[in-house]
Scaffold this motif. Structure first.
Motif, short mmCIF file in Angstrom:
data_model
loop_
_atom_site.label_atom_id
_atom_site.label_comp_id
_atom_site.label_asym_id
_atom_site.label_seq_id
_atom_site.Cartn_x
_atom_site.Cartn_y
_atom_site.Cartn_z
N LEU A 45 -5.95 13.93 -92.08
CA LEU A 45 -7.10 13.08 -91.76
C LEU A 45 -7.73 13.51 -90.44
O LEU A 45 -8.96 13.50 -90.29
CB LEU A 45 -6.70 11.61 -91.70
N GLY A 46 -6.91 13.91 -89.47
CA GLY A 46 -7.43 14.45 -88.22
C GLY A 46 -8.18 15.75 -88.44
O GLY A 46 -9.23 15.99 -87.82
N HIS A 47 -7.66 16.58 -89.35
CA HIS A 47 -8.35 17.84 -89.67
C HIS A 47 -9.70 17.55 -90.33
O HIS A 47 -10.67 18.26 -90.08
CB HIS A 47 -7.49 18.70 -90.60
N LEU A 48 -9.73 16.54 -91.17
CA LEU A 48 -10.98 16.13 -91.80
C LEU A 48 -12.03 15.81 -90.74
O LEU A 48 -13.19 16.24 -90.83
CB LEU A 48 -10.74 14.92 -92.71
N GLU A 49 -11.62 15.08 -89.72
CA GLU A 49 -12.53 14.73 -88.64
C GLU A 49 -13.01 15.98 -87.89
O GLU A 49 -14.18 16.09 -87.54
CB GLU A 49 -11.83 13.75 -87.68
N MET A 50 -12.11 16.93 -87.67
CA MET A 50 -12.49 18.16 -86.98
C MET A 50 -13.51 18.97 -87.79
O MET A 50 -14.50 19.46 -87.24
CB MET A 50 -11.24 19.02 -86.70
N VAL A 51 -13.26 19.10 -89.09
CA VAL A 51 -14.18 19.84 -89.95
C VAL A 51 -15.53 19.13 -90.01
O VAL A 51 -16.59 19.76 -89.92
CB VAL A 51 -13.58 20.04 -91.36
N GLY A 52 -15.50 17.81 -90.15
CA GLY A 52 -16.75 17.04 -90.15
C GLY A 52 -17.54 17.22 -88.87
O GLY A 52 -18.78 17.33 -88.90
N THR A 53 -16.84 17.26 -87.75
CA THR A 53 -17.50 17.47 -86.45
C THR A 53 -18.16 18.84 -86.39
O THR A 53 -19.29 18.97 -85.91
CB THR A 53 -16.50 17.28 -85.30
N ILE A 54 -17.47 19.86 -86.88
CA ILE A 54 -18.04 21.21 -86.89
C ILE A 54 -19.33 21.22 -87.72
O ILE A 54 -20.36 21.74 -87.28
CB ILE A 54 -17.04 22.25 -87.44
N VAL A 55 -19.26 20.65 -88.92
CA VAL A 55 -20.44 20.63 -89.79
C VAL A 55 -21.58 19.89 -89.10
O VAL A 55 -22.72 20.36 -89.10
CB VAL A 55 -20.10 20.01 -91.16
N HIS A 56 -21.27 18.76 -88.51
CA HIS A 56 -22.31 17.99 -87.81
C HIS A 56 -22.92 18.80 -86.68
O HIS A 56 -24.16 18.85 -86.52
CB HIS A 56 -21.73 16.68 -87.28
N GLN A 57 -22.09 19.44 -85.87
CA GLN A 57 -22.61 20.21 -84.74
C GLN A 57 -23.46 21.40 -85.19
O GLN A 57 -24.43 21.76 -84.53
CB GLN A 57 -21.46 20.68 -83.85
#
Length: 186
Positions: A45-57
């Motif tokens: 779930l933490g990795h999901l947040e990291m990947v989502g942040t990359i996509v957003h940025q």
């Protein structure tokens, strides 16, 4: 971003992995295996947040021209620059797509200790392969550093699931009942 999004909601992505592991833990017969699946599922779930942040940025300030150049139009039409779980192919996330075989009718939570842990080993390897492919396409050092970290965690998860499978087999062998479902077959 169009490739990285697959690790958010694609067939071998972080969302599917977290749901798979957190669901499988309920049928594990040994506390160590329940803990293993809880730990790794929560980390995913933490990795999901990291990947989502990359996509957003990578997408938050895209111009119309950049969206077209990147082939990001179909995603943009449906989601603007919101982060939505989807595969790089454009297929939306569905809990039904969490299957090693590619069969979209079932989620791989069998309730069988050996089957589920073996599936988890394969899931981690497929996630590692996806990260390898993203690294081949990435030319952004900041993105690549995060992807390398996530790839390394997939390797650790693979090793931990291997240890969990060994523990399960050893415990089953103590009862001389190899490859049965200890939750039901006593």
């Amino acid at each position: 971003a169009a490739a990285i999004i697959s690790q958010y909601g694609g067939p071998d992505g972080e969302l599917g992995a977290s749901l798979r592991y957190l669901s499988q833990r309920y049928s594990m017969p040994y506390p160590e295996l329940k803990g293993l699946l809880t730990d790794i599922g929560t980390e995913e779930l933490g990795h999901l947040e990291m990947v989502g942040t990359i996509v957003h940025q990578l997408t938050r300030n895209l111009t119309e021209e950049q969206i077209k150049e990147a082939g990001f139009e179909p995603y943009f039409v449906d989601h603007t620059t919101g982060v939505y779980p989807v595969a790089a192919s454009g297929a939306p996330f569905s809990a039904a797509c969490i299957a090693v075989t590619g069969d979209t009718s079932t989620m791989q939570v069998t309730g069988d200790t050996i089957a589920d842990l073996t599936e988890d080993l394969a899931a981690e390897q497929k996630a590692r392969v996806t990260y390898d492919n993203i690294l081949r396409l990435s030319d952004d050092p900041d993105v690549s550093d995060v992807i390398k970290f996530l790839r390394a965690r997939e390797i650790v998860h693979f090793q931990r699931f291997g240890e969990g499978l060994r523990l399960a087999k050893d415990r089953l062998d103590e009862k001389n009942v190899y490859y049965v479902n200890p939750s039901f077959d006593q």
